[in-house]
Design an enzyme around this catalytic site. Structure first.
Site, PDB file in Angstrom:
ATOM      1  CD  GLU A  35      21.840 -36.951  86.036  1.00 48.19           C
ATOM      2  OE1 GLU A  35      22.017 -38.174  86.104  1.00 48.19           O
ATOM      3  OE2 GLU A  35      22.706 -36.111  86.337  1.00 48.19           O
ATOM      4  CD  GLU A  81      22.042 -34.430  90.626  1.00 50.91           C
ATOM      5  OE1 GLU A  81      23.071 -35.132  90.486  1.00 50.91           O
ATOM      6  OE2 GLU A  81      20.893 -34.853  90.461  1.00 50.91           O
TER       7      GLU A  81
END
Ligand code: GAL
Length: 731
Positions: A368, A448
């Site tokens: 991320e 995710e």
């Protein structure tokens, strides 16, 4: 030949305790602790006395992992330093060993040192401290086999072959001559091929062709072993390496293994446990892989967010569980030196793990993080140079991100965004081209979803848990329905301890489909129920079966997670209802849940406040046969204390999990039973964690660490439900 022995015993920790590795520097409470408590230095000491058999040979210690910034000294001289907390390292002792007793020290530092990935900013997990993986003493010939990379090209051609690149270690700079012999053993241990090659340089290539071998796959994870023997000046060395014949591909049409398309259904795993942090050894690592494969029935796991134990990866190889492995990091990218360290982490991860058939993709981005062209051009180039057989992915949550990887891997947390006031209607997953900003489809996978968008404790109210279930169902349904998505990996398998900046304030992210003890929440059965009933029938109504637990009352709509063809509900003496999977609502799932709601009941049947509450029976049918039956008591009474170990015969150094549950008269867990239990362990074992604990959501768990061979007695006592005594044997 090489001597490899266990070097885990007899470490003196902080000058006071004799400990065995794996070891956590600070054992933590379950929740509400100060995560600063382990963020300091710790010292381990040990003596080592050379043996006559070591004369003229290389002697080293192999540390499988140390958190973090490890410095190893032999008789006061630094022999190894290793900042990264997740990859192995070697301390070469050869030159510094003197006759008689030698003194070793290892200092580790749990400080979140901003020079070391993943540190430098906040991270949503704890990294703990200590020599938390195993340590081995290796005595090798002066020239030895450092590692081997085994490739199995074109597995779909009728005759199969393998290429092995054998890399030699020659720290004394001797002349490289001699030969390497390779023998290939099949899964039954029979030698099926043999080859040899002369040593002329530090890398020796061996090829075997015309092989009659089985392919490795999730259904049939056939593992082969290459036994290597090196004969070189100064002596012989040997190494055995397991691997599988298989080929992976990610295209815009999805993922395929050995040419066969597979939709990837996975969960993320942190390697942490309550109390012990990262420091549970082989047995617990294997158990986690078994839980993912057999209880959660996923076909993929992501090792978020770092390389995990090779015991875990070996188990994934044996079980046929596909793996997404990634480098340490969380959102933050540091300066050039930090990035250099990260590139070295990538090298260490790939060279450690490139023979695991289970690993099908390398994560080469800091999880991320923002785009960073130069950094990620480097990581991609290195991954491709080291291993041309696997694609790269790089996990992002940003859209329109520069695609330097082979697969655009995306954390898509769109579901629930509508609650933030956005004007998009509830959306499980975005279409890939909206995310990538590209005008064409590319290999694409969801890495995710869920997680912080809907944290759910195992003891949360039934309605919240039903919504938790629904969200996981909706995303999996969207994934199965979109041919441009290779798969989806949910956040996450197990609840985990975290920093104050995340989670519920108790230092826990309650994001798992299982709690920290790996006890399933209802959402666990979303995953399990997508499996074939031949693997085991799943029948899980999302209810505690009580009249007044939900708002207004009743249990409708009742979601029943199942892989059955039909489910029958009997309620009191009312006529039974038999209902099939809700394909209207979840058209793409392999096994949509059965949903009982107002479509199936008249107003006066269920859910009305003020009527007598009744027993129920739920029966699952496959091919017209009743295959599973559950009963629910209208008047549950605490009846049984159930104490269940994962195994009663364990290895002399294994940690075994024991679950404790309070059950009613028909064997169901009592979700709100709050009474504590006391736990005592005597004999050749030690309890990890406290001895007086509450049940949470009707259960608790703990681990017993064997301390050598012998009998272990475990007693769990509840004031109301009495005592249960377990006998374990460690050998
Ligand atoms: C993601 C992150 C995970 C975890 C998760 C919680 O942003 O990658 O590590 O924090 O959120 O939902």
């Amino acid at each position: 030949m090489r001597i490899r022995s266990d070097f885990n015993d007899d470490w003196l920790f902080e000058g006071r305790d004799r400990v065995r590795l794996p070891h956590t520097a600070v054992e933590l409470p379950f929740s509400y602790f100060d995560e600063g408590s382990y963020q300091r230095r710790f010292t381990y000491e040990r003596s080592i006395t050379p043996e006559p058999a070591w004369a003229g040979r290389e002697v080293c210690l192999v540390f499988d992992g140390a958190m973090a910034n490890a410095v190893v000294r032999l008789n006061g001289e630094v022999v190894a330093t290793h900042p990264d907390g997740y990859t192995p390292f070697i301390a070469r002792l050869t030159d510094g060993l003197k006759p008689g007793v030698n003194h070793l020290t290892v200092v580790v530092d749990g400080t979140e040192n901003p020079a070391i990935p993943p540190f430098g900013h906040v991270i949503d997990y704890l990294t703990y401290a200590g020599l938390y993986r195993e340590c081995w003493l290796e005595v090798r010939a002066p020239i030895s086999i450092e590692r081997v990379k085994i490739e199995t090209p074109e597995v779909l051609s009728p005759t199969r072959r393998l290429l092995a690149r054998v890399m030699l270690d020659n720290p004394q700079g001797r002349t490289l001559t001699g030969k390497v012999t390779a023998r290939l053993r099949d899964p039954g241990g029979h030698v099926i091929a043999q080859a040899e090659a002369a040593v002329t340089r530090a890398e020796v290539r061996i090829e075997m062709t015309g092989l009659d071998v089985r392919l490795w796959s999730p259904e049939s994870p056939a593992l082969y072993t290459l036994d290597l023997v090196l004969e070189a000046p100064g002596g012989r060395d040997n190494l055995s390496q397991s691997f599988g014949f298989r080929e992976v591909s990610f295209t815009a049409a999805g993922f395929a293994l050995n040419g066969k398309p597979i939709k990837l259904r996975g969960l993320n795993r942190h390697q942490s446990f309550p109390y012990a942090g990262y420091a549970l050894g082989r047995a617990a690592q294997i158990r986690d892989a078994e839980i993912l494969k057999h209880e959660l029935r996923v076909n993929m796991v992501r090792t978020s967010h770092y390389p995990q134990s090779t015991d875990f990866l070996d188990a994934c190889d044996r079980l046929g569980l596909l793996v997404f492995e990634e480098i340490p990091g969380w959102q933050h990218i540091g300066d050039r030196a930090w990035q250099d360290a990260s590139v070295e982490n990538l090298r260490a991860m790939i060279t450690r793990d490139w023979n695991h058939p289970s690993i099908v993709i390398w994560g080469v981005r800091i999880n991320e993080s923002q785009d960073n062209h130069d950094f990620y051009a480097r990581t991609n180039a290195l991954a491709h140079e080291l291993d041309s057989t696997r694609p790269t992915g790089g996990v992002r949550y940003i859209t329109d991100s520069e695609l330097l990887e082979d697969v655009y891997t995306m954390n898509d947390f769109i579901l629930g965004n509508e609650e933030q006031g956005g004007n998009r209607p509830r959306t499980p997953l975005r279409p890939q081209m909206e995310v990538t900003g590209l005008d064409h489809a590319v290999p694409y996978m969801i890495t995710e979803f869920g997680g912080h968008m809907y944290p759910t404790k195992s003891w949360d109210q039934e309605q919240r848990q039903a919504e938790h279930v629904t969200r996981h169902l909706e995303v999996l349904n969207a994934m199965y329905g979109d041919p441009q998505i290779a798969g989806a990996i949910g956040w996450c398998a197990f609840d985990y301890n975290t920093h104050k900046d995340f989670g519920s304030g108790d230092r826990i992210c309650h994001h798992g489909v299982m709690d920290m003890f790996r006890e399933p929440k209802f959402a666990a059965y979303v995953y399990a129920s997508q499996s074939d009933p031949a693997e085991g029938v799943i029948l899980k109504p999302v209810t505690f079966w009580a009249r007044g637990e939900r708002n207004i009352g009743g249990v409708l709509p009742l979601i029943i997670l199942t892989n059955c063809d039909e489910v029958e509900l009997r309620y009191g003496s009312h006529p039974p209802k038999r209902v099939g999977p809700d394909r209207e609502r979840y058209p793409h799932l392999p096994h949509p849940p059965v949903i009982l709601d107002q479509r199936h009941f008249s107003k006066d049947e269920l859910g009305l406040w003020g009527m007598t509450w009744e027993h129920a029976e739920v029966t699952g049918y496959v091919n017209g046969q009743a295959v599973a039956r559950l009963r629910f008591a209208a008047d549950p009474v605490a009846t049984t204390l159930q104490v269940t170990p994962d195994a009663t015969e364990i290895g002399a150094h294994d940690a075994v999990r024991i679950m404790v549950r309070a059950l009613d008269q028909v064997g169901n867990k009592l979700p709100f039973f709050p009474e504590p239990v006391s736990i005592t362990v005597t004999g050749a074992g030690r309890r990890i964690g406290p001895g007086f604990v509450p049940l949470r959501a009707g259960s608790t768990g703990f681990w017993v660490q064997a301390q050598g061979r012998g009998d272990i007695t475990v007693t769990v006592t509840s004031d109301r439900l009495g005592a249960q005594v377990l006998q374990l044997k460690a050998e």
